[in-house]
Design a protein around this motif. Structure first.
Motif, PDB file in Angstrom:
ATOM      1  N   TYR A   1      48.217   9.253 -11.731  1.00  0.00           N
ATOM      2  CA  TYR A   1      49.605   8.866 -11.473  1.00  0.00           C
ATOM      3  C   TYR A   1      49.673   7.450 -10.894  1.00  0.00           C
ATOM      4  O   TYR A   1      50.536   6.661 -11.289  1.00  0.00           O
ATOM      5  N   ASP A   2      48.752   7.114  -9.989  1.00  0.00           N
ATOM      6  CA  ASP A   2      48.743   5.780  -9.393  1.00  0.00           C
ATOM      7  C   ASP A   2      48.437   4.704 -10.433  1.00  0.00           C
ATOM      8  O   ASP A   2      49.052   3.632 -10.434  1.00  0.00           O
ATOM      9  N   GLN A   3      47.501   4.975 -11.332  1.00  0.00           N
ATOM     10  CA  GLN A   3      47.194   4.023 -12.395  1.00  0.00           C
ATOM     11  C   GLN A   3      48.398   3.836 -13.317  1.00  0.00           C
ATOM     12  O   GLN A   3      48.719   2.718 -13.716  1.00  0.00           O
ATOM     13  N   ALA A   4      49.059   4.927 -13.643  1.00  0.00           N
ATOM     14  CA  ALA A   4      50.235   4.857 -14.504  1.00  0.00           C
ATOM     15  C   ALA A   4      51.357   4.079 -13.818  1.00  0.00           C
ATOM     16  O   ALA A   4      52.069   3.304 -14.472  1.00  0.00           O
ATOM     17  N   ASN A   5      51.512   4.255 -12.507  1.00  0.00           N
ATOM     18  CA  ASN A   5      52.514   3.491 -11.760  1.00  0.00           C
ATOM     19  C   ASN A   5      52.212   1.994 -11.806  1.00  0.00           C
ATOM     20  O   ASN A   5      53.121   1.177 -11.921  1.00  0.00           O
ATOM     21  N   GLN A   6      50.947   1.629 -11.696  1.00  0.00           N
ATOM     22  CA  GLN A   6      50.566   0.217 -11.765  1.00  0.00           C
ATOM     23  C   GLN A   6      50.869  -0.358 -13.139  1.00  0.00           C
ATOM     24  O   GLN A   6      51.374  -1.485 -13.253  1.00  0.00           O
ATOM     25  N   ILE A   7      50.582   0.394 -14.181  1.00  0.00           N
ATOM     26  CA  ILE A   7      50.875  -0.065 -15.536  1.00  0.00           C
ATOM     27  C   ILE A   7      52.381  -0.225 -15.710  1.00  0.00           C
ATOM     28  O   ILE A   7      52.855  -1.226 -16.259  1.00  0.00           O
ATOM     29  N   ARG A   8      53.138   0.748 -15.211  1.00  0.00           N
ATOM     30  CA  ARG A   8      54.594   0.676 -15.318  1.00  0.00           C
ATOM     31  C   ARG A   8      55.136  -0.537 -14.575  1.00  0.00           C
ATOM     32  O   ARG A   8      56.021  -1.237 -15.066  1.00  0.00           O
ATOM     33  N   ASP A   9      54.596  -0.802 -13.393  1.00  0.00           N
ATOM     34  CA  ASP A   9      55.032  -1.965 -12.624  1.00  0.00           C
ATOM     35  C   ASP A   9      54.728  -3.270 -13.362  1.00  0.00           C
ATOM     36  O   ASP A   9      55.537  -4.202 -13.352  1.00  0.00           O
ATOM     37  N   THR A  10      53.571  -3.334 -14.007  1.00  0.00           N
ATOM     38  CA  THR A  10      53.206  -4.517 -14.778  1.00  0.00           C
ATOM     39  C   THR A  10      54.149  -4.712 -15.964  1.00  0.00           C
ATOM     40  O   THR A  10      54.623  -5.825 -16.212  1.00  0.00           O
ATOM     41  N   LEU A  11      54.425  -3.627 -16.677  1.00  0.00           N
ATOM     42  CA  LEU A  11      55.341  -3.714 -17.813  1.00  0.00           C
ATOM     43  C   LEU A  11      56.755  -4.065 -17.364  1.00  0.00           C
ATOM     44  O   LEU A  11      57.460  -4.835 -18.029  1.00  0.00           O
ATOM     45  N   ASP A  12      57.173  -3.527 -16.235  1.00  0.00           N
ATOM     46  CA  ASP A  12      58.496  -3.828 -15.691  1.00  0.00           C
ATOM     47  C   ASP A  12      58.590  -5.299 -15.302  1.00  0.00           C
ATOM     48  O   ASP A  12      59.599  -5.961 -15.572  1.00  0.00           O
ATOM     49  N   ALA A  13      57.547  -5.834 -14.690  1.00  0.00           N
ATOM     50  CA  ALA A  13      57.538  -7.246 -14.308  1.00  0.00           C
ATOM     51  C   ALA A  13      57.590  -8.145 -15.543  1.00  0.00           C
ATOM     52  O   ALA A  13      58.290  -9.172 -15.546  1.00  0.00           O
TER      53      ALA A  13
ATOM     54  N   GLN B   1      60.024   0.844 -22.476  1.00  0.00           N
ATOM     55  CA  GLN B   1      60.697   2.082 -22.872  1.00  0.00           C
ATOM     56  C   GLN B   1      59.689   3.113 -23.370  1.00  0.00           C
ATOM     57  O   GLN B   1      59.728   4.280 -22.964  1.00  0.00           O
ATOM     58  N   ASN B   2      58.808   2.699 -24.260  1.00  0.00           N
ATOM     59  CA  ASN B   2      57.829   3.621 -24.834  1.00  0.00           C
ATOM     60  C   ASN B   2      56.894   4.171 -23.763  1.00  0.00           C
ATOM     61  O   ASN B   2      56.550   5.360 -23.775  1.00  0.00           O
ATOM     62  N   PHE B   3      56.475   3.316 -22.832  1.00  0.00           N
ATOM     63  CA  PHE B   3      55.612   3.784 -21.759  1.00  0.00           C
ATOM     64  C   PHE B   3      56.346   4.775 -20.868  1.00  0.00           C
ATOM     65  O   PHE B   3      55.784   5.786 -20.454  1.00  0.00           O
ATOM     66  N   ASN B   4      57.601   4.495 -20.557  1.00  0.00           N
ATOM     67  CA  ASN B   4      58.371   5.378 -19.685  1.00  0.00           C
ATOM     68  C   ASN B   4      58.547   6.765 -20.294  1.00  0.00           C
ATOM     69  O   ASN B   4      58.558   7.761 -19.570  1.00  0.00           O
ATOM     70  N   VAL B   5      58.672   6.839 -21.604  1.00  0.00           N
ATOM     71  CA  VAL B   5      58.783   8.150 -22.260  1.00  0.00           C
ATOM     72  C   VAL B   5      57.514   8.953 -22.003  1.00  0.00           C
ATOM     73  O   VAL B   5      57.572  10.117 -21.584  1.00  0.00           O
ATOM     74  N   GLN B   6      56.364   8.343 -22.236  1.00  0.00           N
ATOM     75  CA  GLN B   6      55.094   9.033 -22.030  1.00  0.00           C
ATOM     76  C   GLN B   6      54.856   9.326 -20.548  1.00  0.00           C
ATOM     77  O   GLN B   6      54.366  10.387 -20.181  1.00  0.00           O
ATOM     78  N   PHE B   7      55.215   8.368 -19.701  1.00  0.00           N
ATOM     79  CA  PHE B   7      55.011   8.494 -18.250  1.00  0.00           C
ATOM     80  C   PHE B   7      55.797   9.672 -17.691  1.00  0.00           C
ATOM     81  O   PHE B   7      55.257  10.483 -16.939  1.00  0.00           O
ATOM     82  N   THR B   8      57.060   9.779 -18.058  1.00  0.00           N
ATOM     83  CA  THR B   8      57.884  10.855 -17.506  1.00  0.00           C
ATOM     84  C   THR B   8      57.455  12.224 -18.020  1.00  0.00           C
ATOM     85  O   THR B   8      57.576  13.218 -17.303  1.00  0.00           O
ATOM     86  N   ARG B   9      56.959  12.271 -19.224  1.00  0.00           N
ATOM     87  CA  ARG B   9      56.474  13.549 -19.750  1.00  0.00           C
ATOM     88  C   ARG B   9      55.174  13.968 -19.079  1.00  0.00           C
ATOM     89  O   ARG B   9      54.982  15.140 -18.743  1.00  0.00           O
ATOM     90  N   ALA B  10      54.270  13.017 -18.902  1.00  0.00           N
ATOM     91  CA  ALA B  10      52.944  13.339 -18.375  1.00  0.00           C
ATOM     92  C   ALA B  10      52.958  13.613 -16.874  1.00  0.00           C
ATOM     93  O   ALA B  10      52.153  14.402 -16.377  1.00  0.00           O
TER      94      ALA B  10
END
Length: 85
Positions: free
Chosen positions: A3-15, A61-70
């Motif tokens: 979850y922490d790794q996924a949060n870091q990826i999401r933060d990078t994509l958001d930035a 968007q695509n990452f968030n779909v996978q992130f919220t499901r996983a």
């Protein structure tokens, strides 16, 4: 992936999406109702900035779909902790 790794990826994509948005919003908005005029929209610089923004936003968007499901349970627990304090 944790979850922490996924949060870091999401933060990078958001930035990246925010940076692309800022570059796109730097173009003048002198048209009617504060819109970007068509003459600016047809410029190569604007088209490149728009394409970069669209790509970055789509990746997020695509990452968030996978992130919220996983990580549904982890997201729910984090929100509960946030609202409890």
């Amino acid at each position: 992936m944790t979850y922490d790794q996924a949060n870091q990826i999401r933060d990078t994509l958001d930035a990246a999406a925010k940076a692309a948005s800022e570059r796109l919003n730097a173009f003048p908005k002198t048209g009617p109702m504060g819109l970007t005029p068509d003459s600016v929209k047809s410029s190569p610089a604007y088209r490149r900035a728009k394409a970069d923004f669209d790509t970055a936003f789509r990746r997020l968007q695509n990452f968030n779909v996978q992130f919220t499901r996983a990580f549904k349970a982890e997201i729910r627990a984090e929100r509960q902790r946030k609202f409890a304090s």
